[in-house]
Design a protein around this motif. Structure first.
Motif, mmCIF file in Angstrom:
data_model
loop_
_atom_site.group_PDB
_atom_site.id
_atom_site.type_symbol
_atom_site.label_atom_id
_atom_site.label_comp_id
_atom_site.label_asym_id
_atom_site.label_seq_id
_atom_site.Cartn_x
_atom_site.Cartn_y
_atom_site.Cartn_z
ATOM 1 N N LYS A 21 0.833 -1.210 0.000
ATOM 2 C CA LYS A 21 0.000 0.000 0.000
ATOM 3 C C LYS A 21 0.864 1.256 0.000
ATOM 4 N N THR A 64 -7.413 -5.620 -4.457
ATOM 5 C CA THR A 64 -8.149 -4.370 -4.682
ATOM 6 C C THR A 64 -7.705 -3.282 -3.715
ATOM 7 N N GLU A 65 -7.362 -3.666 -2.488
ATOM 8 C CA GLU A 65 -6.904 -2.675 -1.508
ATOM 9 C C GLU A 65 -5.660 -1.950 -2.007
ATOM 10 N N THR A 124 -6.465 0.293 -4.894
ATOM 11 C CA THR A 124 -7.200 1.453 -4.389
ATOM 12 C C THR A 124 -6.249 2.560 -3.954
ATOM 13 N N THR A 125 -5.084 2.182 -3.395
ATOM 14 C CA THR A 125 -4.137 3.220 -2.984
ATOM 15 C C THR A 125 -3.638 4.022 -4.188
ATOM 16 N N ALA A 137 -5.463 4.524 -6.971
ATOM 17 C CA ALA A 137 -6.594 5.364 -7.367
ATOM 18 C C ALA A 137 -6.710 6.572 -6.443
ATOM 19 N N ASP A 138 -6.564 6.344 -5.139
ATOM 20 C CA ASP A 138 -6.641 7.452 -4.179
ATOM 21 C C ASP A 138 -5.482 8.418 -4.367
ATOM 22 N N GLY A 170 -8.892 0.757 -14.262
ATOM 23 C CA GLY A 170 -9.788 -0.157 -13.552
ATOM 24 C C GLY A 170 -10.235 -1.306 -14.439
ATOM 25 N N THR A 179 -11.043 -4.241 -12.071
ATOM 26 C CA THR A 179 -11.593 -3.644 -10.848
ATOM 27 C C THR A 179 -12.356 -2.370 -11.246
ATOM 28 N N LEU A 214 -13.071 0.751 -9.034
ATOM 29 C CA LEU A 214 -12.093 1.804 -8.774
ATOM 30 C C LEU A 214 -12.555 3.122 -9.387
ATOM 31 N N GLU A 218 -16.781 4.002 -8.121
ATOM 32 C CA GLU A 218 -16.932 4.570 -6.782
ATOM 33 C C GLU A 218 -16.442 6.008 -6.702
ATOM 34 N N ARG A 219 -15.686 6.447 -7.700
ATOM 35 C CA ARG A 219 -15.124 7.792 -7.706
ATOM 36 C C ARG A 219 -15.635 8.621 -8.876
#
Length: 372
Positions: free
Chosen positions: A211, A253-254, A257-258, A260-261, A323, A328, A331, A334-335
């Motif tokens: 992460k 996915t976690e 996600t980092t 994407a964030d 994504g 996924t 990703l 959700e945004r």
């Protein structure tokens, strides 16, 4: 002194003496919620433990007790290697087994330490493997995390498989990091528990590193850089499967996600910075026409501004195909609204601030030197 005063004085002295005695003793109960009660343990049952503290008696339910440390236990509970006659190694090994069965951890540990210091002719490899596992348990039972970690590393040196070595070193690292027999929120008392909890701990450590790689990646406005960063982070995560098979896929996915964030945070910062920088650019836009020096200074600021704004836009536009490529789609989904809002703000930042009397908005662009 009147008799009643003597009685009161005696009672006060007795209370003070009891308080001082309690303070001097080091029985300690730690609960699963992290609370600690120090004093003298008065009673122990299957349901609870009663401890006399400076503030009075406290009854602690067994269900919430994490550890119990009794007065002098830290000093007494120490394993010292026994001197074992090589010719009597088989008898010593049988005695160690009996001590383990009787929960006599100090005696068992001392014998096992002594046996493991013999050479393989006196104490063969198959027995050493059994002994090292039992030794880990002995140390855990007396709450000696350092000793348990050393025993695990000793066992790691006895096995041939690199996979097994790493899986044995993982709980050793966990115990060393904790400094106690509690790893995370679990207290381990036996070899098998140490392996199970320690390998899970190691997998979680690797997840955290993966992460970090995603959160610290740069240049994600480039799809090539974004995909390369994903491969690096996921490659690190794959290492966790050695400790907990399937862990990598479960937490994939976690990690993505980092990334994407990371893109979203970068875009938000770009909007904030560009919003402030645009004020200066719009303020000095006209003065930048007064000579080459002014034009060059303006172009330097404008170039940094335009690059930042474009990078943020490119990064956001990478999210949806990224994504899809990594299967996924959430990703992006959700945004999606946040991406849409940020792209709208970035689109507005292509232009100078609208000022009173302006018939149209002018796009921010570099000056052509020598031209108005």
């Amino acid at each position: 002194m009147k008799p009643e005063h003597k009685i009161l004085a005696a009672l006060a002295f007795a209370a003070l003496a009891a308080a001082l005695a309690t303070a001097a003793r080091a029985d300690r109960i730690t609960t699963t919620s992290g609370q600690t009660f120090t004093g003298k343990i008065l009673e122990e049952t299957d349901q609870s433990v009663v401890i006399h503290t400076m503030s009075g008696k406290v009854t602690v339910p067994r269900a919430i007790i994490n550890t119990i440390e009794k007065e002098g236990s830290a000093e007494a509970a120490k394993i010292v290697a026994a001197v074992v006659d090589p010719a009597k190694a088989p008898e010593a090994f049988e005695e160690a087994k009996s001590a383990v069965a009787a929960d006599d951890w100090l005696r068992a540990g001392s014998l096992l330490e002594g046996l493991l210091r013999l050479d393989t002719t006196a104490f063969p490899q198959e027995n050493r493997l059994t002994a090292s596992a039992a030794l880990v348990t002995c140390y855990l039972q007396i709450k000696d995390a350092k000793g348990a970690a050393a025993a695990l590393r000793l066992r790691a040196n006895l096995v041939a498989s690199e996979t097994d070595k790493k899986r044995l070193i993982a709980p050793a690292e966990a115990l060393e990091a904790s400094g106690t027999s509690t790893i995370g929120d679990k207290t381990v008392g036996r070899y098998e528990e140490a392996i199970e909890v320690g390998t899970e701990w190691k997998a979680q450590q690797i997840l955290a590193l993966a992460k970090q790689l995603g959160a610290g990646a740069t240049g994600l406005n480039s799809m090539d850089r974004l995909e390369r960063s994903a491969r690096t982070a996921l490659g690190k995560l794959d290492e966790a499967d050695l400790y907990v098979p399937g862990f990598g896929q479960a937490h994939r996915t976690e990690v993505l996600t980092t990334l994407a964030d990371n893109i979203m945070d970068g875009a938000r910062r770009a909007v904030e910075i560009c919003t402030e920088d645009r004020k200066d650019l719009s303020r000095y836009w006209l003065t930048s026409t007064f000579g080459i020096k002014n034009a060059l200074a303006w172009n330097e600021k404008a170039s940094a501004y335009l690059d930042r704004r474009q990078a943020a836009e490119d990064g956001l536009k990478n999210l949806k195909p990224f994504g899809g490529k990594y299967e996924t789609p959430d990703l992006y989904k959700e945004r999606e609204q946040a991406v849409t809002d940020l792209l709208a703000k970035l689109d507005d930042l292509k232009y100078h601030e609208k000022r009173e009397g302006m018939k149209e908005r002018y796009r921010i662009a570099l000056r052509k030197i020598g031209s108005n």
